[in-house]
Design a protein around this motif. Structure first.
Motif, mmCIF file in Angstrom:
data_model
loop_
_atom_site.group_PDB
_atom_site.id
_atom_site.type_symbol
_atom_site.label_atom_id
_atom_site.label_comp_id
_atom_site.label_asym_id
_atom_site.label_seq_id
_atom_site.Cartn_x
_atom_site.Cartn_y
_atom_site.Cartn_z
ATOM 1 N N ASP A 260 0.826 -1.209 0.000
ATOM 2 C CA ASP A 260 0.000 0.000 0.000
ATOM 3 C C ASP A 260 0.861 1.261 0.000
ATOM 4 N N ARG A 261 2.170 1.087 -0.192
ATOM 5 C CA ARG A 261 3.095 2.226 -0.317
ATOM 6 C C ARG A 261 3.956 2.013 -1.565
ATOM 7 N N ALA A 262 3.982 3.010 -2.422
ATOM 8 C CA ALA A 262 4.674 2.887 -3.703
ATOM 9 C C ALA A 262 6.168 2.633 -3.535
ATOM 10 N N GLU A 263 6.804 3.323 -2.603
ATOM 11 C CA GLU A 263 8.251 3.179 -2.449
ATOM 12 C C GLU A 263 8.631 1.765 -2.028
ATOM 13 N N GLU A 264 7.829 1.170 -1.169
ATOM 14 C CA GLU A 264 8.106 -0.212 -0.760
ATOM 15 C C GLU A 264 7.941 -1.167 -1.943
#
Length: 425
Positions: A124-128
């Motif tokens: 739910d986080r783009a960077e991850e």
């Protein structure tokens, strides 16, 4: 009896067409319907997502059975609303339709119940997500978690493309709220097939086999679409393969959903990848496929209505389905620009000539009517569907009709069903 079909696409046109043939049915209503559907049923100007108004209509008209076409109303809870009012409706409840409404739920469910699928990770986080992609490398598949009209899947063969897919879905919101979470999945190779089965939550009755063409251009090139064509049957599903699908995928899924307290009734559609006899699930859908429904129903000899009623009433175990030995092919004619922004309002010519071709049925996927003229009104406009003694014959029948239909900017693939011929040679 009176039947209400909910939706406006080619799938719903095919359902209404088949239901209207039943000797049990006196009248078919379709909400909201389309220009083509209005020729065989009475259309009602109620949105498919306004299920409280639809339930009001079903009560007022004393509808005996409602059949839901698209996934949106199912995931919003239309079945729950109808059942709360004591109305008979075909389709899974909201908690069961989550098997399509959330790809994360579906993948986690498959893992829990040992249903074969590729590896996956949700974010739910783009960077991850981007860090994970850099760790595992390509090829891989990036998917929006929620509903995206069949377009929320991006297959990536190089690293920049994969990172950009995350950006498009999660940051640019290419698919809106459907991209709040994403899945990064194993890229599976093989032959992709569609497998439909009716279920009353206990018994599971398979439909004939079919195969979809998802990419917008010939040779499976370009972005994914809702489907550019389909054919039935497919040689990829032999009797031993079908038995394996039923025993390892369909029946365990229905049992697992019951164990989760989400009993599943309706049609379960599994997108499968088959390679060297090994079968893995790409995704589940909580409704009939579009365009697979069109060739399937053209081949179905049995009355569809008793089958739908048996699902609703929990009597499916005693049912069987008879199929024509003929093959069927559906070619989707789309608007210029689809699956991106597309043109609308173009005048369609040649429909009567095409429909006069023996063995052809033209299902309207996105049309409108103005002053007696049929106009384009969607990305996918028509599903031209034809029968033949075999796939080669069905291809010839269908494309004879396709070539009679014209509008400015019309686009269609010219290789629907060709892979079946290559497999047979």
């Amino acid at each position: 009896m009176q039947v209400l079909v909910i939706g406006s696409g080619g799938r719903e046109h095919a359902l209404a067409w088949k239901i209207a043939q039943s000797p049990k049915v006196a009248k078919v209503w379709v909400a909201p319907g389309s220009a083509g559907i209005s020729e065989i049923a009475e259309c009602v100007e109620i949105s498919a997502s306004d299920f409280r108004l639809l339930a009001d209509f079903a009560e007022q008209k004393r509808i005996d059975l409602t059949v839901v076409g698209p996934e949106g109303p199912l995931t919003l809870g239309i079945v729950d609303e109808f059942e709360r009012r004591g109305l008979r409706i075909f389709g899974p409840r909201k908690d069961a339709a989550l098997i399509e409404g959330s790809k994360v739920f579906a993948k986690s469910f498959m893992k829990k119940y040992h249903i074969p699928t590729g590896f996956f990770q949700s974010f739910d986080r783009a960077e991850e997500a981007k860090r994970y992609i850099q760790e595992i490398g390509v090829p891989l598949v990036v998917k929006a978690d929620g509903l995206a009209a069949g377009k929320g899947v991006i297959v990536c063969f190089d690293l920049p493309e994969a990172l950009d897919a995350v950006k498009k879905i999660m940051e640019d919101r290419l698919f809106g709220d459907a991209g709040e979470r994403i899945l990064i999945e194993e890229y599976l190779e093989g032959e992709e097939v569609s497998f439909h089965a009716l279920t009353d939550g206990d018994a599971v009755l398979p439909l004939a086999s079919s195969q979809d063409h998802k990419r917008v251009f010939n040779d499976d090139q370009g972005p994914n679409t809702g489907g550019m064509g389909a054919y039935s049957p497919t040689r990829a599903i032999t009797e031993p393969i079908q038995q394996q699908i039923m025993e390892r995928i369909m029946i365990p899924t229905i049992r697992g959903m019951a164990a989760e307290g989400r009993p599943y009734k309706g049609v379960l559609y599994a997108g499968l990848m088959i390679r060297a006899g090994e079968i893995k699930v790409l995704e589940f859908n909580a409704r009939f496929g579009d365009p697979e429904t069109q060739p399937l129903l053209l081949r179905m000899k049995s009355d569809l209505v008793p089958l739908l009623e048996a699902v609703v009433d929990g009597r499916l175990r005693d049912q069987t389905i008879d199929w024509m030995p003929d093959a069927s092919v559906c070619v989707v004619m789309a608007s210029r620009g689809y699956p991106g922004p597309y043109d609308q309002g173009a005048l369609i010519a040649g429909l009567e000539e095409a429909a006069a071709e023996p063995g052809v049925m033209i299902f309207h996927a996105g049309t409108s009517c103005m002053e007696g003229q049929i106009l384009t009104g969607g990305g996918r406009v028509l599903g031209v569907t034809g029968l033949g003694q075999d796939i080669q014959g069905a291809i010839a029948t269908t494309y004879r009709a396709v070539k009679k239909i014209h509008w400015e900017g019309a686009h269609y693939r010219t290789d629907i069903g060709v892979r079946a011929l290559a497999k047979a040679s």
